[in-house]
Scaffold this motif. Structure first.
Motif, PDB file in Angstrom:
ATOM      1  N   GLU A  74      -5.009   4.862 -10.156  1.00  0.00           N
ATOM      2  CA  GLU A  74      -5.318   3.966 -11.270  1.00  0.00           C
ATOM      3  C   GLU A  74      -4.228   2.939 -11.536  1.00  0.00           C
ATOM      4  O   GLU A  74      -4.393   2.057 -12.377  1.00  0.00           O
ATOM      5  N   ASP A  75      -3.106   3.025 -10.826  1.00  0.00           N
ATOM      6  CA  ASP A  75      -2.076   1.990 -10.912  1.00  0.00           C
ATOM      7  C   ASP A  75      -2.394   0.804 -10.007  1.00  0.00           C
ATOM      8  O   ASP A  75      -1.694  -0.216 -10.053  1.00  0.00           O
ATOM      9  N   GLU A 121       5.918 -19.748 -22.058  1.00  0.00           N
ATOM     10  CA  GLU A 121       5.605 -18.546 -21.301  1.00  0.00           C
ATOM     11  C   GLU A 121       5.388 -18.912 -19.835  1.00  0.00           C
ATOM     12  O   GLU A 121       4.731 -19.907 -19.517  1.00  0.00           O
ATOM     13  N   TYR A 122       5.942 -18.094 -18.958  1.00  0.00           N
ATOM     14  CA  TYR A 122       5.839 -18.334 -17.526  1.00  0.00           C
ATOM     15  C   TYR A 122       5.273 -17.119 -16.826  1.00  0.00           C
ATOM     16  O   TYR A 122       5.521 -15.974 -17.242  1.00  0.00           O
ATOM     17  N   TRP A 123       4.548 -17.383 -15.729  1.00  0.00           N
ATOM     18  CA  TRP A 123       3.924 -16.325 -14.931  1.00  0.00           C
ATOM     19  C   TRP A 123       4.247 -16.525 -13.460  1.00  0.00           C
ATOM     20  O   TRP A 123       4.328 -17.654 -12.971  1.00  0.00           O
ATOM     21  N   GLY A 124       4.367 -15.410 -12.758  1.00  0.00           N
ATOM     22  CA  GLY A 124       4.440 -15.458 -11.311  1.00  0.00           C
ATOM     23  C   GLY A 124       3.038 -15.504 -10.719  1.00  0.00           C
ATOM     24  O   GLY A 124       2.039 -15.486 -11.446  1.00  0.00           O
ATOM     25  N   GLN A 125       2.976 -15.521  -9.401  1.00  0.00           N
ATOM     26  CA  GLN A 125       1.683 -15.663  -8.727  1.00  0.00           C
ATOM     27  C   GLN A 125       0.995 -14.319  -8.518  1.00  0.00           C
ATOM     28  O   GLN A 125      -0.194 -14.281  -8.181  1.00  0.00           O
ATOM     29  N   GLY A 126       1.713 -13.235  -8.718  1.00  0.00           N
ATOM     30  CA  GLY A 126       1.126 -11.906  -8.595  1.00  0.00           C
ATOM     31  C   GLY A 126       1.388 -11.273  -7.239  1.00  0.00           C
ATOM     32  O   GLY A 126       1.520 -11.960  -6.229  1.00  0.00           O
ATOM     33  N   THR A 127       1.469  -9.951  -7.250  1.00  0.00           N
ATOM     34  CA  THR A 127       1.618  -9.197  -6.007  1.00  0.00           C
ATOM     35  C   THR A 127       0.713  -7.963  -6.082  1.00  0.00           C
ATOM     36  O   THR A 127       0.654  -7.286  -7.109  1.00  0.00           O
ATOM     37  N   GLN A 128       0.019  -7.693  -4.995  1.00  0.00           N
ATOM     38  CA  GLN A 128      -0.959  -6.597  -4.976  1.00  0.00           C
ATOM     39  C   GLN A 128      -0.259  -5.256  -4.763  1.00  0.00           C
ATOM     40  O   GLN A 128       0.564  -5.102  -3.858  1.00  0.00           O
ATOM     41  N   VAL A 129      -0.627  -4.299  -5.596  1.00  0.00           N
ATOM     42  CA  VAL A 129      -0.196  -2.910  -5.427  1.00  0.00           C
ATOM     43  C   VAL A 129      -1.450  -2.066  -5.256  1.00  0.00           C
ATOM     44  O   VAL A 129      -2.345  -2.092  -6.113  1.00  0.00           O
ATOM     45  N   THR A 130      -1.521  -1.353  -4.146  1.00  0.00           N
ATOM     46  CA  THR A 130      -2.672  -0.487  -3.873  1.00  0.00           C
ATOM     47  C   THR A 130      -2.179   0.933  -3.653  1.00  0.00           C
ATOM     48  O   THR A 130      -1.326   1.172  -2.795  1.00  0.00           O
ATOM     49  N   VAL A 131      -2.714   1.851  -4.451  1.00  0.00           N
ATOM     50  CA  VAL A 131      -2.349   3.262  -4.343  1.00  0.00           C
ATOM     51  C   VAL A 131      -3.571   4.005  -3.825  1.00  0.00           C
ATOM     52  O   VAL A 131      -4.571   4.150  -4.532  1.00  0.00           O
ATOM     53  N   SER A 132      -3.482   4.444  -2.583  1.00  0.00           N
ATOM     54  CA  SER A 132      -4.642   5.072  -1.946  1.00  0.00           C
ATOM     55  C   SER A 132      -4.186   5.944  -0.788  1.00  0.00           C
ATOM     56  O   SER A 132      -3.200   5.649  -0.117  1.00  0.00           O
ATOM     57  N   SER A 133      -4.942   7.014  -0.558  1.00  0.00           N
ATOM     58  CA  SER A 133      -4.650   7.865   0.584  1.00  0.00           C
ATOM     59  C   SER A 133      -5.480   7.452   1.793  1.00  0.00           C
ATOM     60  O   SER A 133      -5.370   8.044   2.857  1.00  0.00           O
ATOM     61  N   LEU A 169       0.844  -1.190   0.000  1.00  0.00           N
ATOM     62  CA  LEU A 169       0.000   0.000   0.000  1.00  0.00           C
ATOM     63  C   LEU A 169       0.881   1.241   0.000  1.00  0.00           C
ATOM     64  O   LEU A 169       1.825   1.335   0.792  1.00  0.00           O
ATOM     65  N   VAL A 170       0.581   2.168  -0.885  1.00  0.00           N
ATOM     66  CA  VAL A 170       1.360   3.400  -0.981  1.00  0.00           C
ATOM     67  C   VAL A 170       0.412   4.560  -1.292  1.00  0.00           C
ATOM     68  O   VAL A 170      -0.630   4.364  -1.930  1.00  0.00           O
ATOM     69  N   GLN A 171       0.765   5.745  -0.822  1.00  0.00           N
ATOM     70  CA  GLN A 171      -0.053   6.921  -1.095  1.00  0.00           C
ATOM     71  C   GLN A 171       0.187   7.430  -2.507  1.00  0.00           C
ATOM     72  O   GLN A 171       1.263   7.205  -3.084  1.00  0.00           O
ATOM     73  N   PRO A 172      -0.788   8.112  -3.065  1.00  0.00           N
ATOM     74  CA  PRO A 172      -0.575   8.721  -4.396  1.00  0.00           C
ATOM     75  C   PRO A 172       0.669   9.606  -4.402  1.00  0.00           C
ATOM     76  O   PRO A 172       0.917  10.345  -3.447  1.00  0.00           O
ATOM     77  N   GLY A 173       1.447   9.477  -5.471  1.00  0.00           N
ATOM     78  CA  GLY A 173       2.707  10.206  -5.571  1.00  0.00           C
ATOM     79  C   GLY A 173       3.889   9.450  -5.017  1.00  0.00           C
ATOM     80  O   GLY A 173       5.039   9.868  -5.220  1.00  0.00           O
ATOM     81  N   GLY A 174       3.642   8.358  -4.351  1.00  0.00           N
ATOM     82  CA  GLY A 174       4.706   7.569  -3.761  1.00  0.00           C
ATOM     83  C   GLY A 174       5.361   6.620  -4.752  1.00  0.00           C
ATOM     84  O   GLY A 174       5.038   6.617  -5.943  1.00  0.00           O
ATOM     85  N   SER A 175       6.277   5.819  -4.220  1.00  0.00           N
ATOM     86  CA  SER A 175       7.037   4.880  -5.054  1.00  0.00           C
ATOM     87  C   SER A 175       7.021   3.482  -4.454  1.00  0.00           C
ATOM     88  O   SER A 175       6.908   3.317  -3.235  1.00  0.00           O
ATOM     89  N   LEU A 176       7.140   2.510  -5.331  1.00  0.00           N
ATOM     90  CA  LEU A 176       7.320   1.109  -4.947  1.00  0.00           C
ATOM     91  C   LEU A 176       8.275   0.472  -5.946  1.00  0.00           C
ATOM     92  O   LEU A 176       8.321   0.888  -7.109  1.00  0.00           O
TER      93      LEU A 176
END
Length: 114
Positions: free
Chosen positions: A88-89, A102-114, A11-18
């Motif tokens: 929206e990211d 073709e290979y895929w990972g299991q996924g990781t959640q990214v949440t951008v919210s204040s 979880l990161v605030q808008p304008g932040g980085s990951l």
């Protein structure tokens, strides 16, 4: 059997980085390309960024200038540096790669919210 494992979401605030990282279970030297996709519920999985074996990169227009994809052949990792994040990211981000199949990972959640 090849495995891709993502890390770095959160979880990161808008304008932040990951920084997302994808670790392959073996050498990525011969992989045709590796990349990151993302998906939100009810929508198709979307290509975010690709890095080819040559080192050439490509990005979806919505992330150009904000995201950077890189690979470390010594560590067998592909990273996605995400700056100036927007709500929206928000999505589940998947690592993807092509090496004979073709290979895929299991996924990781990214949440951008204040």
């Amino acid at each position: 059997q090849v495995h891709l494992v993502e890390s770095g979401g959160g979880l990161v605030q808008p304008g932040g980085s990951l920084r997302l990282s994808c670790a392959a279970s073996g050498s990525i030297l011969s992989w045709t390309y590796m990349g990151w996709f993302r998906q939100v519920p009810g929508k198709q999985r979307e290509l975010v960024a690709l890095i080819w074996n040559s080192g050439r990169t490509s990005y979806v227009d919505s992330v150009k200038g904000r995201f950077t994809i890189s690979r470390d052949n010594a560590k067998n990792t592909v990273d996605l540096q995400m700056n100036s994040l927007k709500p929206e990211d928000t999505a589940v981000y998947y690592c993807n790669g092509m090496f004979r199949a073709e290979y895929w990972g299991q996924g990781t959640q990214v949440t951008v919210s204040s």
